[in-house]
Design a protein around this motif. Structure first.
Motif, PDB file in Angstrom:
ATOM      1  N   UNK A 151       0.816  -1.209   0.000  1.00 11.94           N
ATOM      2  CA  UNK A 151       0.000   0.000   0.000  1.00 11.94           C
ATOM      3  C   UNK A 151       0.848   1.257   0.000  1.00 11.94           C
ATOM      4  N   UNK A 152       1.932   1.231   0.774  1.00 10.96           N
ATOM      5  CA  UNK A 152       2.825   2.387   0.797  1.00 10.96           C
ATOM      6  C   UNK A 152       3.536   2.550  -0.542  1.00 10.96           C
ATOM      7  N   UNK A 153       3.973   1.437  -1.119  1.00 13.17           N
ATOM      8  CA  UNK A 153       4.651   1.477  -2.419  1.00 13.17           C
ATOM      9  C   UNK A 153       3.739   2.048  -3.494  1.00 13.17           C
ATOM     10  N   UNK A 154       2.540   1.482  -3.625  1.00 13.54           N
ATOM     11  CA  UNK A 154       1.611   1.958  -4.657  1.00 13.54           C
ATOM     12  C   UNK A 154       1.123   3.371  -4.347  1.00 13.54           C
ATOM     13  N   UNK A 155       1.023   3.706  -3.051  1.00 14.00           N
ATOM     14  CA  UNK A 155       0.614   5.055  -2.674  1.00 14.00           C
ATOM     15  C   UNK A 155       1.614   6.107  -3.110  1.00 14.00           C
ATOM     16  N   UNK A 156       2.906   5.766  -3.055  1.00 10.85           N
ATOM     17  CA  UNK A 156       3.937   6.709  -3.503  1.00 10.85           C
ATOM     18  C   UNK A 156       3.841   6.933  -5.007  1.00 10.85           C
ATOM     19  N   UNK A 157       3.629   5.849  -5.768  1.00 10.73           N
ATOM     20  CA  UNK A 157       3.462   6.002  -7.215  1.00 10.73           C
ATOM     21  C   UNK A 157       2.244   6.874  -7.524  1.00 10.73           C
ATOM     22  N   UNK A 158       1.151   6.646  -6.804  1.00 12.01           N
ATOM     23  CA  UNK A 158      -0.065   7.430  -7.033  1.00 12.01           C
ATOM     24  C   UNK A 158       0.167   8.901  -6.656  1.00 12.01           C
ATOM     25  N   UNK A 159       0.881   9.129  -5.570  1.00 12.87           N
ATOM     26  CA  UNK A 159       1.194  10.502  -5.143  1.00 12.87           C
ATOM     27  C   UNK A 159       1.939  11.240  -6.247  1.00 12.87           C
ATOM     28  N   UNK A 160       2.943  10.578  -6.812  1.00 15.53           N
ATOM     29  CA  UNK A 160       3.745  11.206  -7.865  1.00 15.53           C
ATOM     30  C   UNK A 160       2.923  11.453  -9.122  1.00 15.53           C
ATOM     31  N   UNK A 161       2.091  10.474  -9.488  1.00 15.13           N
ATOM     32  CA  UNK A 161       1.260  10.629 -10.684  1.00 15.13           C
ATOM     33  C   UNK A 161       0.241  11.747 -10.497  1.00 15.13           C
ATOM     34  N   UNK A 162      -0.358  11.814  -9.308  1.00 14.28           N
ATOM     35  CA  UNK A 162      -1.334  12.873  -9.041  1.00 14.28           C
ATOM     36  C   UNK A 162      -0.680  14.248  -9.111  1.00 14.28           C
ATOM     37  N   UNK A 163       0.558  14.351  -8.625  1.00 10.95           N
ATOM     38  CA  UNK A 163       1.262  15.637  -8.683  1.00 10.95           C
ATOM     39  C   UNK A 163       1.457  16.071 -10.131  1.00 10.95           C
ATOM     40  N   UNK A 164       1.810  15.108 -10.998  1.00 10.88           N
ATOM     41  CA  UNK A 164       1.996  15.421 -12.416  1.00 10.88           C
ATOM     42  C   UNK A 164       0.683  15.855 -13.064  1.00 10.88           C
ATOM     43  N   UNK A 165      -0.386  15.085 -12.815  1.00  7.24           N
ATOM     44  CA  UNK A 165      -1.678  15.401 -13.434  1.00  7.24           C
ATOM     45  C   UNK A 165      -2.222  16.733 -12.922  1.00  7.24           C
ATOM     46  N   UNK A 166      -2.054  16.997 -11.627  1.00  7.86           N
ATOM     47  CA  UNK A 166      -2.547  18.263 -11.068  1.00  7.86           C
ATOM     48  C   UNK A 166      -1.813  19.448 -11.681  1.00  7.86           C
ATOM     49  N   UNK A 167      -0.502  19.292 -11.903  1.00  7.75           N
ATOM     50  CA  UNK A 167       0.262  20.388 -12.515  1.00  7.75           C
ATOM     51  C   UNK A 167      -0.201  20.639 -13.947  1.00  7.75           C
ATOM     52  N   UNK A 168      -0.394  19.563 -14.703  1.00  6.12           N
ATOM     53  CA  UNK A 168      -0.852  19.720 -16.087  1.00  6.12           C
ATOM     54  C   UNK A 168      -2.256  20.306 -16.126  1.00  6.12           C
ATOM     55  N   UNK A 169      -3.136  19.838 -15.236  1.00  7.40           N
ATOM     56  CA  UNK A 169      -4.499  20.373 -15.196  1.00  7.40           C
ATOM     57  C   UNK A 169      -4.493  21.859 -14.871  1.00  7.40           C
ATOM     58  N   UNK A 170      -3.590  22.274 -13.978  1.00 10.49           N
ATOM     59  CA  UNK A 170      -3.481  23.694 -13.643  1.00 10.49           C
ATOM     60  C   UNK A 170      -3.046  24.502 -14.863  1.00 10.49           C
ATOM     61  N   UNK A 171      -2.078  23.957 -15.625  1.00  6.49           N
ATOM     62  CA  UNK A 171      -1.643  24.658 -16.835  1.00  6.49           C
ATOM     63  C   UNK A 171      -2.764  24.730 -17.865  1.00  6.49           C
ATOM     64  N   UNK A 172      -3.556  23.662 -17.968  1.00  8.12           N
ATOM     65  CA  UNK A 172      -4.654  23.648 -18.936  1.00  8.12           C
ATOM     66  C   UNK A 172      -5.734  24.654 -18.576  1.00  8.12           C
ATOM     67  N   UNK A 173      -5.880  24.952 -17.281  1.00 10.03           N
ATOM     68  CA  UNK A 173      -6.849  25.979 -16.884  1.00 10.03           C
ATOM     69  C   UNK A 173      -6.344  27.383 -17.211  1.00 10.03           C
ATOM     70  N   UNK A 174      -5.023  27.535 -17.239  1.00 11.53           N
ATOM     71  CA  UNK A 174      -4.438  28.862 -17.465  1.00 11.53           C
ATOM     72  C   UNK A 174      -4.132  29.136 -18.936  1.00 11.53           C
ATOM     73  N   UNK A 175      -3.772  28.086 -19.670  1.00  9.44           N
ATOM     74  CA  UNK A 175      -3.392  28.231 -21.069  1.00  9.44           C
ATOM     75  C   UNK A 175      -4.310  27.379 -21.940  1.00  9.44           C
ATOM     76  N   UNK A 176      -4.438  27.769 -23.185  1.00  5.16           N
ATOM     77  CA  UNK A 176      -5.276  27.032 -24.140  1.00  5.16           C
ATOM     78  C   UNK A 176      -4.540  25.756 -24.562  1.00  5.16           C
ATOM     79  N   UNK A 177      -5.008  24.558 -24.148  1.00  4.69           N
ATOM     80  CA  UNK A 177      -4.258  23.334 -24.436  1.00  4.69           C
ATOM     81  C   UNK A 177      -4.591  22.675 -25.770  1.00  4.69           C
ATOM     82  N   UNK A 178      -5.664  23.119 -26.438  1.00  9.97           N
ATOM     83  CA  UNK A 178      -6.081  22.412 -27.656  1.00  9.97           C
ATOM     84  C   UNK A 178      -6.703  23.367 -28.667  1.00  9.97           C
ATOM     85  N   UNK A 179      -5.943  24.369 -29.136  1.00  9.70           N
ATOM     86  CA  UNK A 179      -6.520  25.334 -30.088  1.00  9.70           C
ATOM     87  C   UNK A 179      -6.818  24.681 -31.438  1.00  9.70           C
ATOM     88  N   UNK A 180      -7.956  25.038 -32.001  1.00 15.00           N
ATOM     89  CA  UNK A 180      -8.315  24.524 -33.322  1.00 15.00           C
ATOM     90  C   UNK A 180      -7.727  25.377 -34.424  1.00 15.00           C
TER      91      UNK A 180
END
Length: 201
Positions: A151-180
């Motif tokens: 649980x601790x091992x998989x929790x660390x992987x999830x923590x790291x992945x969530x940090x990456x996704x949260x950072x990208x999601x924050x950038x997507x809210x601030x910048x246009x991620x998919x302009x046509x």
């Protein structure tokens, strides 16, 4: 663009790199088309966790906020990180300690309590000569002990992945991620395109 929107970021990044190469299909395309492809390549690379390639794609774009986007993308290298190995080792030393390291004290306390309970019960039954019951309890304790480590091992992987996704999601809210079309919407502008999906590699 379809692959990017579908979340197949590695494939999208590879296709856009090929298209933008000196022999690619976009070598003679108009500047807005090439700039848009390069911008999308940066987002695909960032979602694929290829930060240096993403920063390289964003830098030099003819946008007043290109350097800002590149700098924000570069922060992806220094996100909060937890060591899966350390988390597992801490739980091997004291069950639940790995979860405390991950910032989950309640889960850590529960893991410690269950392991302590089964260890005490196993020791008591063996002391009383109840070998069969002790063996069963000992087996169950091994499961709890291994479960705390996993649980601790998989929790660390999830923590790291969530940090990456949260950072990208924050950038997507601030910048246009998919302009046509080119140029993309300015940071913070109304009507910024909806973020591309986060999953799919």
């Amino acid at each position: 663009y379809a692959r990017y929107l579908a979340g197949t970021y590695e494939m999208a990044a590879a296709d856009l790199t090929d298209l933008l190469s000196s022999s690619g299909a976009l070598k003679d395309a108009s500047e807005p088309t090439r700039f848009r492809a390069r911008y999308l390549r940066g987002w695909a690379m960032l979602n694929a966790n290829r930060v240096d390639d993403a920063v390289e794609s964003f830098e030099g774009l003819p946008l007043p906020w290109a350097k800002e986007l590149a700098a924000e993308a570069g922060k992806h290298r220094n996100l909060p990180h937890k060591s899966p190995l350390l988390a597992a080792m801490l739980s091997a030393i004291v069950p639940g300690l790995g979860h405390v390291y991950l910032g989950q004290p309640s889960i850590g306390l529960a893991a410690f309590a269950w392991n302590a309970l089964f260890i005490a019960a196993t020791a008591d039954t063996l002391y009383r000569g109840m070998w069969g019951v002790g063996a069963v309890l000992g087996f169950l304790e091994l499961l709890w002990y291994g479960g705390a480590m996993y649980g601790a091992l998989s929790g660390a992987f999830k923590y790291n992945k969530d940090a990456e996704l949260n950072h990208i999601d924050d950038l997507k809210r601030r910048f246009d991620p998919a302009p046509m079309s080119w140029p993309p919407a300015s940071p913070g502008a109304q009507g910024v395109a909806a973020p591309a999906p986060s999953g799919g590699g």
